[in-house]
Enzyme design. Sequence first.
Site, PDB file in Angstrom:
ATOM      1  N   LYS A   1      -0.648  12.516   2.709  1.00 50.90           N
ATOM      2  CA  LYS A   1      -1.483  12.948   3.819  1.00 50.90           C
ATOM      3  C   LYS A   1      -0.596  13.687   4.812  1.00 50.90           C
ATOM      4  CE  LYS A   1      -1.434   8.307   5.915  1.00 50.90           C
ATOM      5  NZ  LYS A   1      -1.074   7.316   4.894  1.00 50.90           N
TER       6      LYS A   1
ATOM      7  N   ASP B   1       2.394  11.659   8.892  1.00 41.79           N
ATOM      8  CA  ASP B   1       1.327  11.886   7.905  1.00 41.79           C
ATOM      9  C   ASP B   1      -0.065  11.567   8.439  1.00 41.79           C
ATOM     10  OD1 ASP B   1       1.691   9.161   7.902  1.00 41.79           O
ATOM     11  OD2 ASP B   1       2.048   8.969   5.746  1.00 41.79           O
ATOM     12  N   ARG B   2      -0.147  10.905   9.602  1.00 40.56           N
ATOM     13  CA  ARG B   2      -1.471  10.651  10.199  1.00 40.56           C
ATOM     14  C   ARG B   2      -1.725  11.651  11.317  1.00 40.56           C
ATOM     15  NH1 ARG B   2      -2.701   4.247  10.498  1.00 40.56           N
ATOM     16  NH2 ARG B   2      -1.921   3.738   8.416  1.00 40.56           N
TER      17      ARG B   2
ATOM     18  N   LYS C   1      10.151   4.203   0.341  1.00 40.75           N
ATOM     19  CA  LYS C   1       9.298   4.437  -0.815  1.00 40.75           C
ATOM     20  C   LYS C   1       9.825   5.575  -1.657  1.00 40.75           C
ATOM     21  CE  LYS C   1       5.833   7.335   1.364  1.00 40.75           C
ATOM     22  NZ  LYS C   1       4.427   7.667   1.352  1.00 40.75           N
TER      23      LYS C   1
ATOM     24  N   SER D   1       6.161   4.140   8.785  1.00 37.15           N
ATOM     25  CA  SER D   1       5.010   4.896   9.253  1.00 37.15           C
ATOM     26  C   SER D   1       4.649   4.624  10.704  1.00 37.15           C
ATOM     27  CB  SER D   1       3.844   4.599   8.315  1.00 37.15           C
ATOM     28  OG  SER D   1       2.765   5.423   8.613  1.00 37.15           O
ATOM     29  N   HIS D   2       3.460   4.064  10.907  1.00 38.55           N
ATOM     30  CA  HIS D   2       2.939   3.861  12.266  1.00 38.55           C
ATOM     31  C   HIS D   2       3.377   2.518  12.846  1.00 38.55           C
ATOM     32  CE1 HIS D   2       0.508   2.216   9.167  1.00 38.55           C
ATOM     33  NE2 HIS D   2       0.048   1.333  10.023  1.00 38.55           N
TER      34      HIS D   2
ATOM     35  N   THR E   1       0.837  -1.207   0.000  1.00 35.32           N
ATOM     36  CA  THR E   1       0.000   0.000   0.000  1.00 35.32           C
ATOM     37  C   THR E   1       0.872   1.257   0.000  1.00 35.32           C
ATOM     38  OG1 THR E   1      -1.559  -1.233   1.405  1.00 35.32           O
ATOM     39  CG2 THR E   1      -1.958   1.114   1.164  1.00 35.32           C
TER      40      THR E   1
ATOM     41  N   GLU F   1      -8.476   9.431   4.394  1.00 33.79           N
ATOM     42  CA  GLU F   1      -8.666   8.004   4.621  1.00 33.79           C
ATOM     43  C   GLU F   1      -9.090   7.772   6.063  1.00 33.79           C
ATOM     44  OE1 GLU F   1      -6.050   5.179   2.314  1.00 33.79           O
ATOM     45  OE2 GLU F   1      -4.590   6.604   3.063  1.00 33.79           O
ATOM     46  N   GLU F   2      -9.810   6.675   6.271  1.00 33.43           N
ATOM     47  CA  GLU F   2     -10.283   6.348   7.619  1.00 33.43           C
ATOM     48  C   GLU F   2      -9.126   6.081   8.574  1.00 33.43           C
ATOM     49  OE1 GLU F   2      -9.822   3.084   9.026  1.00 33.43           O
ATOM     50  OE2 GLU F   2      -8.682   2.670   7.190  1.00 33.43           O
ATOM     51  N   SER F   3      -7.972   5.737   8.032  1.00 27.02           N
ATOM     52  CA  SER F   3      -6.821   5.381   8.854  1.00 27.02           C
ATOM     53  C   SER F   3      -6.084   6.626   9.342  1.00 27.02           C
ATOM     54  CB  SER F   3      -5.879   4.502   8.046  1.00 27.02           C
ATOM     55  OG  SER F   3      -5.531   5.169   6.839  1.00 27.02           O
TER      56      SER F   3
ATOM     57  N   ASP G   1       5.881   8.862  10.886  1.00 32.28           N
ATOM     58  CA  ASP G   1       6.422   9.709   9.821  1.00 32.28           C
ATOM     59  C   ASP G   1       5.616  10.992   9.618  1.00 32.28           C
ATOM     60  OD1 ASP G   1       4.277   8.209   8.834  1.00 32.28           O
ATOM     61  OD2 ASP G   1       5.003   8.326   6.765  1.00 32.28           O
TER      62      ASP G   1
ATOM     63  N   ARG H   1       7.802  -2.448   2.712  1.00 33.39           N
ATOM     64  CA  ARG H   1       7.836  -2.446   4.175  1.00 33.39           C
ATOM     65  C   ARG H   1       8.118  -3.858   4.655  1.00 33.39           C
ATOM     66  NH1 ARG H   1       3.180   1.185   6.889  1.00 33.39           N
ATOM     67  NH2 ARG H   1       3.917   2.641   5.331  1.00 33.39           N
TER      68      ARG H   1
ATOM     69  N   ASP I   1       1.676  10.319  13.641  1.00 33.90           N
ATOM     70  CA  ASP I   1       2.325   9.000  13.655  1.00 33.90           C
ATOM     71  C   ASP I   1       3.834   9.085  13.397  1.00 33.90           C
ATOM     72  OD1 ASP I   1       2.248   9.584  10.944  1.00 33.90           O
ATOM     73  OD2 ASP I   1       1.965   7.494  10.355  1.00 33.90           O
TER      74      ASP I   1
HETATM   75  C1  VG1 Z   1      -2.860   1.274   5.859  1.00 36.79           C
HETATM   76  C2  VG1 Z   1      -4.121   2.110   5.828  1.00 36.79           C
HETATM   77  C3  VG1 Z   1      -4.125   3.000   4.605  1.00 36.79           C
HETATM   78  C4  VG1 Z   1      -2.857   3.861   4.561  1.00 36.79           C
HETATM   79  C5  VG1 Z   1      -1.624   2.967   4.659  1.00 36.79           C
HETATM   80  C6  VG1 Z   1      -0.357   3.773   4.780  1.00 36.79           C
HETATM   81  O1  VG1 Z   1      -2.830   0.419   4.734  1.00 36.79           O
HETATM   82  O2  VG1 Z   1      -5.267   1.284   5.835  1.00 36.79           O
HETATM   83  O3  VG1 Z   1      -5.285   3.808   4.629  1.00 36.79           O
HETATM   84  O4  VG1 Z   1      -2.792   4.596   3.373  1.00 36.79           O
HETATM   85  O5  VG1 Z   1      -1.723   2.134   5.826  1.00 36.79           O
HETATM   86  O6  VG1 Z   1      -0.415   4.624   5.890  1.00 36.79           O
HETATM   87  P1  VG1 Z   1      -3.238  -1.141   4.793  1.00 36.79           P
HETATM   88  O7  VG1 Z   1      -3.004  -1.664   3.426  1.00 36.79           O
HETATM   89  O8  VG1 Z   1      -2.410  -1.760   5.861  1.00 36.79           O
HETATM   90  O9  VG1 Z   1      -4.688  -1.152   5.195  1.00 36.79           O
HETATM   91  V1  VG1 Z   1       1.011   5.146   6.679  1.00 36.79           V
HETATM   92  O10 VG1 Z   1       0.617   6.190   7.838  1.00 36.79           O
HETATM   93  O11 VG1 Z   1       1.911   3.909   6.435  1.00 36.79           O
HETATM   94  O12 VG1 Z   1       1.698   6.162   5.582  1.00 36.79           O
HETATM   95 CO    CO Z   2       2.350   7.349   8.360  1.00 37.70          CO
END
Ligand code: VG1
Ligand code: CO
Length: 542
Positions: free
Chosen positions: A375, A280-281, A124, A111-112, A18, A362-364, A278, A22, A276
């Site tokens: 984001k 972006d959340r 990335k 990320s998180h 996504t 996004e919901e996340s 990095d 990773r 989070d």
């Molecule tokens: C998750 C979230 C998605 C987000 C992605 C990267 O992906 O659901 O909405 O874009 O993480 O976020 P997945 O495929 O695990 O559902 V982050 O903060 O890594 O940049």
């Molecule tokens: Co992130």
Amino acid sequence: MSIVTVPCTPYADQKPGTSGLRKQTRHFQQPNYLETFVQAIFQVKPPEGALVVGGDGRFFNAEAIQSIIRLAIANGCKHLIIGRDGLLSTPAASHLVRSRKAGGAIILSASHNPAGPDGDFGIKFNGPNGAPAGEDVTEAFFEASKALTSYQTIDGPPCDLSALGSRTVGGATVEIIDPAADYADLMEQLFDFDQIRGLLSSGRFHLLFDAMSAVTGPYGREILVNRLGAPEDCLLRAQPLTDFGHAHPDPTPANAKELVRRLAAQGGPDFGAASDGDGDRHMVLAPGFHVNPSDSLAILTANAELVPGYRGRMSGVARSMPTSRAVDVVAKALNLPCYETPTGWKFFGSLLDAGAITLCGEESAGAGSDHIREKDGVWAILFWLNLVAARGQSVREIVEDHWRRFGRHACVRLDYDGLPAAAAQELMAALTRSLGDLKGQSFGDQTIEGADMFDYVDPINGATAKDQGVRLFTASGGRVVYRLSGTGTSGATLRVYLEQYTQEAARLSDPAADLVAPLEALAKEAAMIEKLTGRSEPSARV
Ligand code: VG1
Ligand code: CO
């Protein structure tokens, strides 16, 4: 300094998910693993113009950046722009690519996900528009990585990343920049800093920002303290640490216990925020109250006219498919086009570039706009502060007003972590096969009115993305979505998204879990989750 060709055996598993490649940190530390993927990037995207490099500061960030500098120079890069100490939040990196007209960025982050030798690492590539590379490009990286038998690097000592300024390395310019300065300037152009400063210095409003020992500490200090006048003690965990203090840098109430505790205390802060690993959340909290991220996108959209950077220039909005339809209702009321994309920020890039949308999310816990192509956690928090200042209302009042006006889309996500990949895939396959049968079936008092697999065609460039998740729609305005995560590093994660719309005044402020309870029962039964995975309960509810 000379160019060295290092022979290597290709890896077969460097397929980005996504959000980039990773893996567990140890996996990344295998001989030549990082170098192979970076060489694959340069094979597909030979360095053109400047290359922005930075990461969230996690364990292995420093070593990885040294390798990337050497490979970039050996592959012909003449100018690297790097955040001091190798730090750049993902949104700041996206902004730098755009403001410096660079050829792209390599961003190091998982990320998180937790960090450290037992945690995760990631990498990335973002293109010249500042957006994460699309699937055609990441697929090409994967193909190139499988065929590599050598990579190009240079010899020489490591580069000092701690001092600002430019130096020459192997004929290239390595420029070390303050990671927060340009980004903070951008924020000042978008938001009403005078109004926010008035709020933060009124003595009547207190903010607490939890950087989770990750990358946004320096951004919080520069923007909230230096430029907006908030007291230094408004920052929590503001020092970036390579292991994020052994904590999980995912901004949820469960991962921000001290922030939640301080908000609940008598005389505590009025506004809590976190971002989070990095940056972006985002998470926005008020005493005893958590703003749902899907609601956050809807509320930012509904109030965009209050923010200088968006006043009179909203062209449209977009949300990822599993994100609640709260923003759709707002878009309809405001007569704005609203797009539904697959999960992952890379799908918003074309819509943003074309000017078709101004805000997306996004919901996340991701929200953002056309100011960059990622984001942006700190941006979302500043947007909220701007709204609180402009409306003279608390976070809770703003959200509850919104529900009264537009109705509420209560939502909860169930995550089933660490499933055997085969079982998770079989569950999705069985569910997909049963879509025809599910239509019209009832579970308790819930009837399934529609059932489909979400396939996407990009309205701008025609690119397609198939099998992006199963959607069930109920007669009572509910929705269940199933998909497998593309960011995990061990086993498979099944995500089940529950969403219930209600306009019933008496229920608007009920706990989300209560509002979606009938859907949860339906979701578990319709997909036979327990039968196919052996799990009666999810690993997490978000
Ligand atoms: C998750 C979230 C998605 C987000 C992605 C990267 O992906 O659901 O909405 O874009 O993480 O976020 P997945 O495929 O695990 O559902 V982050 O903060 O890594 O940049
Ligand atoms: Co992130």
